[in-house]
Design a protein around this motif. Structure first.
Motif: not given
Lengths: 114, 111
Positions: A6-11, A109, A21, A23, A111
């Motif tokens: 997934q592109s980000s762990r935290y957003l 992620t 988001l 994937c 969010l």
């Protein structure tokens, strides 16, 4: 080994922003899924896709859309983020053939919508 | 509509103290029952799939069993590294490809 990324762990986003988001899975799986996970509510299905450009609504699709232009990539779009969309978002994929259809999950992620 | 209920919500064990987690389910036609382990802040990690009543599967200190109405995850002589949330999910044959999850059992194993 199946790998779902997934592109980000935290957003962190602001109310009203459009949020993407991403994937990606590397096992040529037919099916891909987006869930959200909230304390006390478990994992709930937002959308899933069983083929390129094909999608079906899950249990809680309101406020979300999805895109699957390539087999390995499935995007979740929050058209106008709201604070009640603050959550953990989990992507999964499965082979989609035969009797076994195990889903493999990405790292998630987290969010936060302010 | 498929339903999955897990109990207990939380369980605290001493290291070496064996126990079982329960997953009760209602499904029109069971395609598979899945157990996952989830560590805090991470995605679920696949453990087992069970398909028919009477089936059992084992992995290290974990053993999953299945009846027509419920599944058990037995943990034998647990260690602190077994601490996690354990999720149960079902998939039916009615065409719905997604899983229906329970809320999970949060397991804490103390040294």
């Amino acid at each position: 080994d199946v790998k779902v990324t997934q592109s980000s762990r935290y957003l962190v986003k602001r109310t009203g922003e459009k949020v993407f988001l991403e994937c990606v899975q590397d096992m040529d799986h037919e099916n891909m899924f987006w869930y959200r996970q909230d304390p006390g509510l478990g994992l709930r299905l937002i959308y899933f896709s069983y083929d390129v450009k094909m999608k079906e609504k899950g249990d809680i699709p309101e406020g979300y859309s999805v895109s699957r232009e390539k087999k390995e990539r499935f995007s979740l779009i929050l058209e106008s983020a709201s604070t009640n969309q603050t959550s953990m978002y989990l992507c999964a994929s499965s082979l989609g053939q035969g009797d076994t259809d195990t889903q493999y999950f990405g790292p998630g992620t987290r969010l936060t919508v302010l | 509509e498929d339903q999955v209920t897990q109990s207990p919500e939380a369980l605290r064990l001493q290291e070496g103290e064996s126990s079982s987690l329960n997953c009760s389910y209602t499904v029109s036609g069971l395609r598979g029952l899945f157990w996952y382990r989830q560590d805090p802040g991470k995605g679920p990690e696949f453990l087992f799939t069970l398909y028919s009543a009477g089936e059992e599967k084992e992995k290290e200190r974990l053993k999953a069993t299945l009846t027509k109405k419920e599944s058990f995850l037995h943990i034998t002589a647990p260690k602190p590294e077994d601490s996690a949330t354990y999720l149960c999910a079902v998939q039916d044959w009615a065409g719905r490809r997604a899983l229906t999850f329970g809320s999970g059992t949060r397991l804490q194993v103390q040294p």
